[in-house]
Design an enzyme around this catalytic site. Sequence first.
Site, PDB file in Angstrom:
ATOM      1  CG  ASN A   1     -23.592  -8.616 -24.751  1.00 38.58           C
ATOM      2  OD1 ASN A   1     -23.655  -8.843 -25.960  1.00 38.58           O
ATOM      3  ND2 ASN A   1     -23.077  -7.494 -24.260  1.00 38.58           N
TER       4      ASN A   1
ATOM      5  CE  LYS B   1     -19.381  -8.002 -23.779  1.00 35.74           C
ATOM      6  NZ  LYS B   1     -18.484  -7.194 -22.978  1.00 35.74           N
TER       7      LYS B   1
ATOM      8  CG  HIS C   1     -23.051  -3.176 -23.782  1.00 38.80           C
ATOM      9  ND1 HIS C   1     -21.704  -2.920 -23.823  1.00 38.80           N
ATOM     10  CD2 HIS C   1     -23.208  -4.265 -22.992  1.00 38.80           C
ATOM     11  CE1 HIS C   1     -21.067  -3.822 -23.096  1.00 38.80           C
ATOM     12  NE2 HIS C   1     -21.958  -4.653 -22.578  1.00 38.80           N
TER      13      HIS C   1
ATOM     14  CD  GLU D   1     -18.337  -4.075 -24.805  1.00 40.15           C
ATOM     15  OE1 GLU D   1     -18.955  -4.723 -25.661  1.00 40.15           O
ATOM     16  OE2 GLU D   1     -17.847  -4.600 -23.779  1.00 40.15           O
TER      17      GLU D   1
ATOM     18  CD  GLU E   1     -23.730  -4.782 -18.499  1.00 38.55           C
ATOM     19  OE1 GLU E   1     -23.568  -5.988 -18.332  1.00 38.55           O
ATOM     20  OE2 GLU E   1     -23.492  -4.214 -19.568  1.00 38.55           O
TER      21      GLU E   1
ATOM     22  N   GLY F   1     -15.802  -7.012 -18.401  1.00 44.47           N
ATOM     23  CA  GLY F   1     -14.690  -7.651 -19.100  1.00 44.47           C
ATOM     24  C   GLY F   1     -13.346  -7.488 -18.403  1.00 44.47           C
TER      25      GLY F   1
ATOM     26  CB  SER G   1     -16.298  -9.584 -14.033  1.00 43.93           C
ATOM     27  OG  SER G   1     -15.530  -8.814 -14.951  1.00 43.93           O
TER      28      SER G   1
HETATM   29  C1  PEP Z   1     -21.244  -7.145 -20.666  1.00 47.45           C
HETATM   30  O1  PEP Z   1     -20.564  -6.820 -21.617  1.00 47.45           O
HETATM   31  O2  PEP Z   1     -22.445  -6.856 -20.655  1.00 47.45           O
HETATM   32  C2  PEP Z   1     -20.586  -7.829 -19.565  1.00 47.45           C
HETATM   33  C3  PEP Z   1     -21.168  -7.801 -18.403  1.00 47.45           C
HETATM   34  O3  PEP Z   1     -19.378  -8.440 -19.842  1.00 47.45           O
HETATM   35  P1  PEP Z   1     -18.521  -9.372 -18.832  1.00 47.45           P
HETATM   36  O4  PEP Z   1     -19.479 -10.330 -18.185  1.00 47.45           O
HETATM   37  O5  PEP Z   1     -17.525 -10.047 -19.695  1.00 47.45           O
HETATM   38  O6  PEP Z   1     -17.909  -8.457 -17.819  1.00 47.45           O
END
Ligand code: PEP
Length: 255
Positions: free
Chosen positions: A10, A12, A97, A99, A169, A175, A215
Site C-alpha cells: 500500500n 498510500k 483502510h 486512514e 491492521e 506506521g 509495521s
Molecule cells: C498500512 O497502512 O496498511 C500499513 C500497514 O502501514 P505500515 O506498514 O507503514 O505500518
Amino acid sequence: MSRKNIIAANWKMNMTPSEAAAFLDPFLNTFSEATAVDIVIAPSFIAMPKASELITPNSAVALSAQNMSHEASGAFTGETSAAMLKEINTEYVILGHSERRSLYGEDDAVINKKVHAALSADLKPILCIGESLEEREGGQLESVLTTQLEGSLADVTIEQMGDVVIAYEPVWAIGTGVTATPEQAQDTQAFVRSVLAKIFREEVAAATRIQYGGSVKPGNAADLIGREDIDGFLVGGASLDPQSFAEIVSAGIGG
Ligand code: PEP
C-alpha cells in the site's frame, strides 16, 4: 486448509508515476513468473496507469487501487469508479483502510457499499479492519472487530467471499514502528476467522485469506507469516523500498 499467501504493497500518497516505474522495472524482473504467493501493488490513482502498462496480464504481480467510489458514475467530483479501475486491469481494491475511516469519515455502511460495488465489477476487495489501542486496552477488541466485519460484509454471499481478502491492521501498529507480536496477531486473526465462520460458515472462514498489517518489515515478516492464521501482509512504509518489499515477499513464499 491451505491458503495462498498474499502480500500487498500500500503505497498510500507516495510515488509519482516516474517513481512507480523506477520501482517496478527491477521489481517485476525479480518476480517475473507466477510465484507461490500473490503479490499486489497499490499505487496512487495517478500512478496506476503507468503501473498498469508495466504489469502485464501474465505478470506475477497484480494491480490494486487504494480506494474507490461505490457510485457507478456521475457528479462525484474527485472520485474514481470500479469501471475506471477495471479498464486499466485492476484486480484488487483496498477498502476501509483505517486512514480512510479516521481521516475521511468512512464507516462500515459506506465500506459495505464499496465492497458490493467492487464485487459486482469483478474487483477483489482487500477489506481492512482493526482496533485502536484504546479499544484494545479497554477490552473492546472483539466487539470492534465483530462490528466491522458484520457491517462491512453485510449481504455479501458465500460465493462472493471467495474474492474477499481481509486485512487485520491494528491501528496502533500502522506506521508507528510498533508491530503486533506474532502471538497477538495470530490470536486476533484466529478470532477474526471465528467471526467469519459465524457470519458465513466454517468452510468460508477456513478458505478466506487474512493478512496482517502494521509495521511489517523484512526483520519481522518471517516470524509473523509462520503463524497458522496469518496468510500474508498489507505493507505500508516498508513497501516503498523495492529491496525491503522483495524481502517481505520472499518471507511470504517461505511461510
Ligand atoms: C498500512 O497502512 O496498511 C500499513 C500497514 O502501514 P505500515 O506498514 O507503514 O505500518
